[in-house]
Design an enzyme around this catalytic site. Structure first.
Site, PDB file in Angstrom:
ATOM      1  N   ASP A   1      38.683  47.050  34.423  1.00  0.00           N
ATOM      2  CA  ASP A   1      38.919  45.613  34.449  1.00  0.00           C
ATOM      3  C   ASP A   1      40.418  45.333  34.380  1.00  0.00           C
ATOM      4  O   ASP A   1      41.144  45.964  33.602  1.00  0.00           O
ATOM      5  CB  ASP A   1      38.219  44.979  33.231  1.00  0.00           C
TER       6      ASP A   1
ATOM      7  N   ASN B   1      42.690  46.276  29.105  1.00  0.00           N
ATOM      8  CA  ASN B   1      43.929  45.505  29.139  1.00  0.00           C
ATOM      9  C   ASN B   1      44.178  44.706  27.866  1.00  0.00           C
ATOM     10  O   ASN B   1      45.311  44.454  27.508  1.00  0.00           O
ATOM     11  CB  ASN B   1      43.912  44.550  30.334  1.00  0.00           C
TER      12      ASN B   1
ATOM     13  N   ASN C   1      32.018  38.988  44.259  1.00  0.00           N
ATOM     14  CA  ASN C   1      31.866  39.608  42.949  1.00  0.00           C
ATOM     15  C   ASN C   1      31.561  38.532  41.917  1.00  0.00           C
ATOM     16  O   ASN C   1      31.443  37.348  42.254  1.00  0.00           O
ATOM     17  CB  ASN C   1      33.089  40.466  42.593  1.00  0.00           C
TER      18      ASN C   1
ATOM     19  N   ARG D   1      29.621  47.999  47.488  1.00  0.00           N
ATOM     20  CA  ARG D   1      28.984  47.530  46.247  1.00  0.00           C
ATOM     21  C   ARG D   1      28.235  46.233  46.534  1.00  0.00           C
ATOM     22  O   ARG D   1      28.810  45.281  47.051  1.00  0.00           O
ATOM     23  CB  ARG D   1      30.035  47.294  45.169  1.00  0.00           C
TER      24      ARG D   1
ATOM     25  N   GLU E   1      40.315  47.227  39.272  1.00  0.00           N
ATOM     26  CA  GLU E   1      40.235  45.829  39.675  1.00  0.00           C
ATOM     27  C   GLU E   1      41.647  45.293  39.868  1.00  0.00           C
ATOM     28  O   GLU E   1      42.365  44.993  38.901  1.00  0.00           O
ATOM     29  CB  GLU E   1      39.502  44.966  38.640  1.00  0.00           C
TER      30      GLU E   1
ATOM     31  N   HIS F   1      46.903  44.181  35.592  1.00  0.00           N
ATOM     32  CA  HIS F   1      47.675  43.794  34.408  1.00  0.00           C
ATOM     33  C   HIS F   1      48.056  44.985  33.542  1.00  0.00           C
ATOM     34  O   HIS F   1      48.480  44.825  32.405  1.00  0.00           O
ATOM     35  CB  HIS F   1      46.882  42.749  33.618  1.00  0.00           C
TER      36      HIS F   1
ATOM     37  N   ASP G   1      47.197  41.152  24.608  1.00  0.00           N
ATOM     38  CA  ASP G   1      47.508  42.182  25.600  1.00  0.00           C
ATOM     39  C   ASP G   1      47.882  43.511  24.956  1.00  0.00           C
ATOM     40  O   ASP G   1      48.918  43.634  24.302  1.00  0.00           O
ATOM     41  CB  ASP G   1      48.665  41.683  26.478  1.00  0.00           C
TER      42      ASP G   1
ATOM     43  N   ARG H   1      52.026  42.289  33.866  1.00  0.00           N
ATOM     44  CA  ARG H   1      51.482  43.429  33.124  1.00  0.00           C
ATOM     45  C   ARG H   1      51.722  43.373  31.625  1.00  0.00           C
ATOM     46  O   ARG H   1      50.979  44.010  30.866  1.00  0.00           O
ATOM     47  CB  ARG H   1      52.032  44.721  33.711  1.00  0.00           C
TER      48      ARG H   1
ATOM     49  N   ARG I   1      34.795  51.196  36.351  1.00  0.00           N
ATOM     50  CA  ARG I   1      35.463  50.093  37.024  1.00  0.00           C
ATOM     51  C   ARG I   1      36.437  49.591  35.963  1.00  0.00           C
ATOM     52  O   ARG I   1      36.035  49.184  34.868  1.00  0.00           O
ATOM     53  CB  ARG I   1      34.449  49.011  37.385  1.00  0.00           C
TER      54      ARG I   1
HETATM   55  C1  QV4 Z   1      41.794  29.751  27.132  1.00  0.00           C
HETATM   56  C2  QV4 Z   1      42.891  29.081  27.954  1.00  0.00           C
HETATM   57  C3  QV4 Z   1      44.191  29.849  27.856  1.00  0.00           C
HETATM   58  C4  QV4 Z   1      44.547  30.004  26.367  1.00  0.00           C
HETATM   59  C5  QV4 Z   1      43.395  30.727  25.664  1.00  0.00           C
HETATM   60  C6  QV4 Z   1      43.652  31.017  24.188  1.00  0.00           C
HETATM   61  O1  QV4 Z   1      42.495  29.015  29.344  1.00  0.00           O
HETATM   62  O2  QV4 Z   1      45.225  29.184  28.551  1.00  0.00           O
HETATM   63  O3  QV4 Z   1      45.722  30.778  26.261  1.00  0.00           O
HETATM   64  O4  QV4 Z   1      42.187  29.969  25.812  1.00  0.00           O
HETATM   65  O5  QV4 Z   1      43.689  29.825  23.460  1.00  0.00           O
HETATM   66  C7  QV4 Z   1      37.931  33.008  28.700  1.00  0.00           C
HETATM   67  C8  QV4 Z   1      38.010  31.536  29.016  1.00  0.00           C
HETATM   68  C9  QV4 Z   1      39.468  31.065  29.050  1.00  0.00           C
HETATM   69  C10 QV4 Z   1      40.098  31.383  27.694  1.00  0.00           C
HETATM   70  C11 QV4 Z   1      40.000  32.892  27.486  1.00  0.00           C
HETATM   71  C12 QV4 Z   1      40.580  33.338  26.150  1.00  0.00           C
HETATM   72  O6  QV4 Z   1      37.412  31.272  30.282  1.00  0.00           O
HETATM   73  O7  QV4 Z   1      39.518  29.689  29.302  1.00  0.00           O
HETATM   74  O8  QV4 Z   1      41.478  31.013  27.743  1.00  0.00           O
HETATM   75  O9  QV4 Z   1      38.604  33.283  27.507  1.00  0.00           O
HETATM   76  O10 QV4 Z   1      39.863  32.800  25.088  1.00  0.00           O
HETATM   77  C13 QV4 Z   1      36.575  36.597  32.357  1.00  0.00           C
HETATM   78  C14 QV4 Z   1      36.590  35.119  32.736  1.00  0.00           C
HETATM   79  C15 QV4 Z   1      37.666  34.372  31.984  1.00  0.00           C
HETATM   80  C16 QV4 Z   1      37.489  34.595  30.495  1.00  0.00           C
HETATM   81  C17 QV4 Z   1      37.657  36.094  30.259  1.00  0.00           C
HETATM   82  C18 QV4 Z   1      37.571  36.484  28.791  1.00  0.00           C
HETATM   83  O11 QV4 Z   1      36.831  35.011  34.122  1.00  0.00           O
HETATM   84  O12 QV4 Z   1      37.538  32.981  32.259  1.00  0.00           O
HETATM   85  O13 QV4 Z   1      38.456  33.832  29.766  1.00  0.00           O
HETATM   86  O14 QV4 Z   1      36.607  36.779  30.946  1.00  0.00           O
HETATM   87  O15 QV4 Z   1      36.381  36.070  28.229  1.00  0.00           O
HETATM   88  C19 QV4 Z   1      42.782  37.289  37.493  1.00  0.00           C
HETATM   89  C20 QV4 Z   1      42.925  38.709  37.017  1.00  0.00           C
HETATM   90  C21 QV4 Z   1      41.631  39.487  37.084  1.00  0.00           C
HETATM   91  C22 QV4 Z   1      40.474  38.713  36.458  1.00  0.00           C
HETATM   92  C23 QV4 Z   1      40.407  37.356  37.116  1.00  0.00           C
HETATM   93  C24 QV4 Z   1      39.316  36.493  36.526  1.00  0.00           C
HETATM   94  O16 QV4 Z   1      43.927  39.385  37.752  1.00  0.00           O
HETATM   95  O17 QV4 Z   1      41.816  40.705  36.411  1.00  0.00           O
HETATM   96  O18 QV4 Z   1      41.634  36.666  36.941  1.00  0.00           O
HETATM   97  N1  QV4 Z   1      39.213  39.452  36.556  1.00  0.00           N
HETATM   98  C25 QV4 Z   1      38.692  40.270  35.444  1.00  0.00           C
HETATM   99  C26 QV4 Z   1      37.205  40.096  35.261  1.00  0.00           C
HETATM  100  C27 QV4 Z   1      36.934  38.722  34.709  1.00  0.00           C
HETATM  101  C28 QV4 Z   1      37.507  38.628  33.301  1.00  0.00           C
HETATM  102  C29 QV4 Z   1      38.794  39.315  33.157  1.00  0.00           C
HETATM  103  C30 QV4 Z   1      39.357  40.048  34.161  1.00  0.00           C
HETATM  104  C31 QV4 Z   1      39.362  39.351  31.813  1.00  0.00           C
HETATM  105  O19 QV4 Z   1      36.537  40.361  36.442  1.00  0.00           O
HETATM  106  O20 QV4 Z   1      35.560  38.420  34.702  1.00  0.00           O
HETATM  107  O21 QV4 Z   1      37.684  37.232  32.944  1.00  0.00           O
HETATM  108  O22 QV4 Z   1      38.746  40.460  31.163  1.00  0.00           O
HETATM  109  O23 QV4 Z   1      42.695  37.241  38.893  1.00  0.00           O
HETATM  110 CA    CA Z   2      48.598  43.934  30.218  1.00  0.00          CA
END
Ligand code: QV4
Ligand code: CA
Length: 495
Positions: A203, A101, A304, A340, A239, A207, A173, A164, A201
């Site tokens: 991710d 994504n 998870n 899982r 996901e 989106h 994105d 998305r 899987r």
């Molecule tokens: C921060 C601010 C933002 C700002 C950004 C840029 O919060 O507002 O715009 O800085 O300045 C990390 C940090 C997060 C940070 C981001 C970008 O936690 O604070 O943003 O990096 O620098 C994991 C973690 C996220 C992490 C991300 C990337 O959970 O916290 O973000 O990895 O490292 C939704 C979705 C679903 C998602 C779920 C968590 O629909 O798809 O949220 N689940 C999957 C994974 C999950 C992963 C991601 C998606 C992203 O299972 O583990 O997020 O790949 O429900």
């Molecule tokens: Ca997207």
């Protein structure tokens, strides 16, 4: 894309969250193959950012791709290949967590404020610059022309377009409608297919547009015929977190693989916590509640790696002990979906990275160590739910139940018992008093050992024995808040 591609007798996937490739290879050989586990979901294997946050490296760096080079916190490409080979050799398949994504968070850039990358590739995620030369991606690879901001909370209810096309928590994105982006992504998947993986899987599929995911999937090769046979398509699970009431629904993804069914873990966890009646779970399956689609549509799990970190998780996790044991056991006993099992490391803070050797080592991940009873040593920092005696025994229970329908379902208030046609029998008593009854187990006559609180060890039963008569019936007492589980895998006197 919904075929699991596991051996037919191995029905359970385990997510070895943040494990190193060398440790997974050993785990396939020394443990997983012996306990009915058919596949491992691995952490994202591509190059990702490195950061030092409060003298730790958070686990979530794995979800900020820098390139598709196979160098990550879990190990090198050579180690990944060796692990895939060794797991396949013992009949354990590898499912890759594919992050398609997005790339890094906006503003992240090689060398800025101690930010780096696992293969030292250059990258610049400055807003509007957005270059990743090792892929290569550049600004036009991203969705900025369609949406140039983060997804807002209200978008989830109101706008599939924004969910998305906008940025998930600031992550740059990618535009999967762009042909060059599709080619890069399919190239990454195909490289992994050539290495011998069974599937993916995906991710953050919520989106991405299903209309973009389908052509990317269709650009993938068949799996390796020397491992999987001829004309086998990769397994795909998307996901999509959909518990109802959102613009993007899991139903949008049913033709391109399975989807992560978060409604299953919620239902079972509610019963395990005492908020719902176990009796009602006798209908848990297609149509039970919102989002529970057909058996071949769903990947089911209790918790998870994301929701176990919530402040007040709506699911049970390893931190709930016996309630968790009961929830996972029910999942593995019940005949619905592809299950899982989560395998975690201990954490207090939700950002906390896996057990590691500290800043001096670049936060290099530590290996699990094991106790004589095969559980993980908690001093090593790994929980290893998949090795808990009950959970590993229930994985064996599921492997012998494969293809057998649930039958002879008996329910009472907060109680449920059922057989898996001539292969296994499970009874859960959610009341506090004993439950004694004559049950039709459907099992061949003989003595069986309870696998919930014990196991058959060198043909010695370490727990309750259940005697099944020539009519398949057995008188069983299940203590309050306990389970009795027996199967062809726990037959004391041999078949
Ligand atoms: C921060 C601010 C933002 C700002 C950004 C840029 O919060 O507002 O715009 O800085 O300045 C990390 C940090 C997060 C940070 C981001 C970008 O936690 O604070 O943003 O990096 O620098 C994991 C973690 C996220 C992490 C991300 C990337 O959970 O916290 O973000 O990895 O490292 C939704 C979705 C679903 C998602 C779920 C968590 O629909 O798809 O949220 N689940 C999957 C994974 C999950 C992963 C991601 C998606 C992203 O299972 O583990 O997020 O790949 O429900
Ligand atoms: Ca997207």
């Amino acid at each position: 894309y919904d075929r699991t591609n596991t051996l037919s007798s191995r029905q359970t996937m385990v997510h070895l969250f943040e494990w190193k490739w060398t440790d997974i290879a050993n785990e396939c050989e020394n443990f997983l193959q012996n306990y009915g586990y058919g596949a491992v979901q691995i952490s994202p294997p591509m190059e990702h950012i490195t950061i030092n946050q409060n003298n730790d490296m958070p686990w979530w760096v794995r979800y900020q791709p820098v390139s598709y080079k196979l160098d990550s916190r879990s190990g090198t490409e050579a180690e990944l290949q060796d692990m895939i080979n060794r797991c396949n050799k013992v009949g354990v398949r590898v499912v890759v967590d594919a992050v398609m994504n997005h790339m890094v968070g906006v503003g992240e850039r090689q060398g800025a404020d101690g930010v780096g990358s696992t293969a030292n590739s250059a990258f610049d995620g400055t807003d509007g610059v957005e270059t990743f030369p090792s892929v290569p991606y550049a600004a036009p690879s991203f969705n900025d022309q369609r949406c140039h901001r983060d997804i807002q909370d209200s978008d989830y209810q109101n706008s599939a377009e924004n969910v998305r096309n906008c940025r998930l928590v600031g992550l740059l994105d990618l535009d999967q409608g762009n042909q060059a982006v599709r080619t890069s992504l399919a190239g990454y998947l195909n490289k992994l297919i050539d290495m011998g993986v069974a599937g993916f899987r995906f991710d953050a599929s919520k989106h991405m547009w299903p209309g973009d995911l389908m052509p990317i999937l269709n650009m993938t090769k068949n799996l390796r015929s020397d491992i999987f046979g001829a004309n086998v398509r990769p397994f795909a699970v998307h996901e999509v977190i959909d518990r109802g009431g959102e613009a993007v629904t899991c139903g949008d993804y049913l033709n391109i693989g399975r989807y992560t069914n978060f409604n299953f873990g919620a239902a079972v966890s509610n019963a395990a916590k005492g908020y719902a009646n176990w009796q009602s779970l006798s209908h848990l399956g297609p149509g039970y509640s919102y989002g529970n689609y057909e058996d071949h549509d769903v990947l089911n799990f209790i918790d998870n790696h994301d929701n176990q970190r919530d402040d007040n998780p709506y699911v049970v996790t390893y931190k709930n002990g016996d309630q968790y044991r009961m929830a996972v056991a029910f999942m593995l006993a019940w005949s619905y979906g592809y299950p899982r099992v989560m395998s975690s490391f201990y954490f207090n803070d939700h950002n906390q990275g896996p057990p590691n050797n500290g800043a001096g080592s670049g936060f290099a991940t530590r290996s699990p160590t094991f106790n004589p009873d095969l559980t993980c040593n908690s001093d090593s920092g790994w929980v290893c739910e998949h090795r808990w005696p009950t959970i590993r025994q229930m994985s064996l229970f599921r492997s012998v139940s494969s293809g057998r329908a649930a039958a002879e379902v008996v329910t009472q208030s907060n109680r449920i018992a059922f057989a898996r046609e001539s292969a296994a029998f499970f009874a859960l008593n959610g009341q506090s008093g004993d439950w004694t009854q004559t049950f039709q187990t459907t099992l061949p006559p003989g003595e069986y050992c309870d696998q919930y609180n014990g196991a058959l060890d060198n043909n010695q039963c370490t727990s309750l024995k259940v005697s099944v008569g020539f009519d398949g019936k057995a008188v069983i007492t299940i203590k309050g808040n306990q389970v009795v589980a027996v199967s062809q895998a726990s037959r004391v006197d041999g078949p």
